[in-house]
Design a protein around this motif. Structure first.
Motif: not given
Length: 310
Positions: A39-59
């Protein structure tokens, strides 16, 4: 026409965070590997709008994070074969054969990182209105309902996050929640409760949806009184959990009652040289960070297996 046969050290099945991380590690170790993604590279993450709990990224937007992971893997030498459908898999201690629509691979080791997909809403008209009012990806389909009343079904972080996202387009977002509480993070709950465009319908279940060619209304039932009512609603987005993508492997790999792959702490399955990583694996927590951790361990274990069996 016969298919080409390729020998490979490591086959990584799935290009979500777990699979891409495994690809990063195996490429840096100069392991002859390939990432297969149907399918599409990236998995379900690709369809997530905003991520705030991945280290190194405030948002960070999910699509951006997925793209960065893909770019890093490719820059280190990873090869990703996208949209090559797997037709058959045979996994044993002695042989590991993966047949796609274009090729047959004999692999020394395999990492299964196929992830999970959204569970379909258990309503009679789900199939009839799929894509015509019944959806499972707010980022993909939310903009279709500018200025409309739409619903979200679910009680976890995904439902809360996507309701927030959908409120950017919709006139109103109704969260249909069968209990009087949420299972998501309190920060998310607070944000949703403070959003003037979101209304929470506690103690309600979605019974079905109605319409002609497209959805026009929803039937909901009070879980305490049993009372049913019909409300105008142009779309409903389901976030009631996920189902692991393990059908290809169930004849060879041990699964739990829910269909997730059983592994030890080092990602080993019941077949030697076969590992599972990410949301497809039986575990308590399914986060991007835990998927990345799984992919790291699986790749290191696969490399060790290859070296030990030369």
């Amino acid at each position: 026409m016969s298919k080409k046969v390729n020998d490979i050290d490591l086959m990584i099945i799935g290009a979500g965070p777990a699979g891409l991380t495994a690809g990063i590690y195996s490429s840096r170790s100069k392991v002859n590997s390939l990432i297969l993604e149907d399918a599409i590279v990236g998995g379900q993450v690709k369809n997530s709008y905003t991520i705030e709990n991945y280290p190194g990224f405030k948002e960070v937007e999910g699509s951006e994070l997925a793209d960065l992971m893909q770019q890093q893997a490719v820059s280190l030498g990873a090869t990703i074969d996208e949209f090559d459908m797997i037709e058959k898999v045979s996994l044993s201690n002695e042989k590991k054969i993966i047949e796609t629509s274009s090729c047959i691979y004999n692999a020394k080791t395999v990492i299964i990182a196929t992830g999970a997909q959204p569970k379909k809403l258990p309503i009679p008209s789900e199939e009839k209105f799929s894509g015509k009012g019944v959806h499972y990806c707010a980022v993909c389909d939310g903009a279709m309902y500018e200025g409309k009343v739409i619903g979200v079904v679910g009680g976890g972080n995904s439902a809360l996050e996507e309701a927030q996202f959908l409120s950017r387009f919709a006139e109103k977002v109704l969260i249909i929640r069968r209990h009087d509480y949420f299972n998501g993070e309190q920060k998310r709950v607070d944000e949703v409760e403070a959003n003037p465009k979101i209304e929470i319908m506690y103690n309600y279940d979605l019974v079905d949806v109605n319409g002609d060619n497209f959805m026009e209304s929803a039937i909901i039932r009070n879980t305490k009184t049993g009372e049913e009512k019909e409300i105008e609603m142009k779309a409903v987005f389901g976030y009631i959990g996920t189902k692991p993508k393990t059908d290809l492997f169930k004849q060879d790999i041990k699964l739990d009652k829910q269909g997730y792959i059983i592994t030890d702490e080092n990602m080993n399955t019941n077949v030697r040289g076969v590992y599972a990583a990410g949301d497809v694996r039986a575990k308590r927590y399914r986060q991007i960070t835990t998927a990345v951790s799984d992919g790291t361990i699986a790749a290191l274990e696969a490399e060790k297996y290859i070296l030990d069996n030369k």
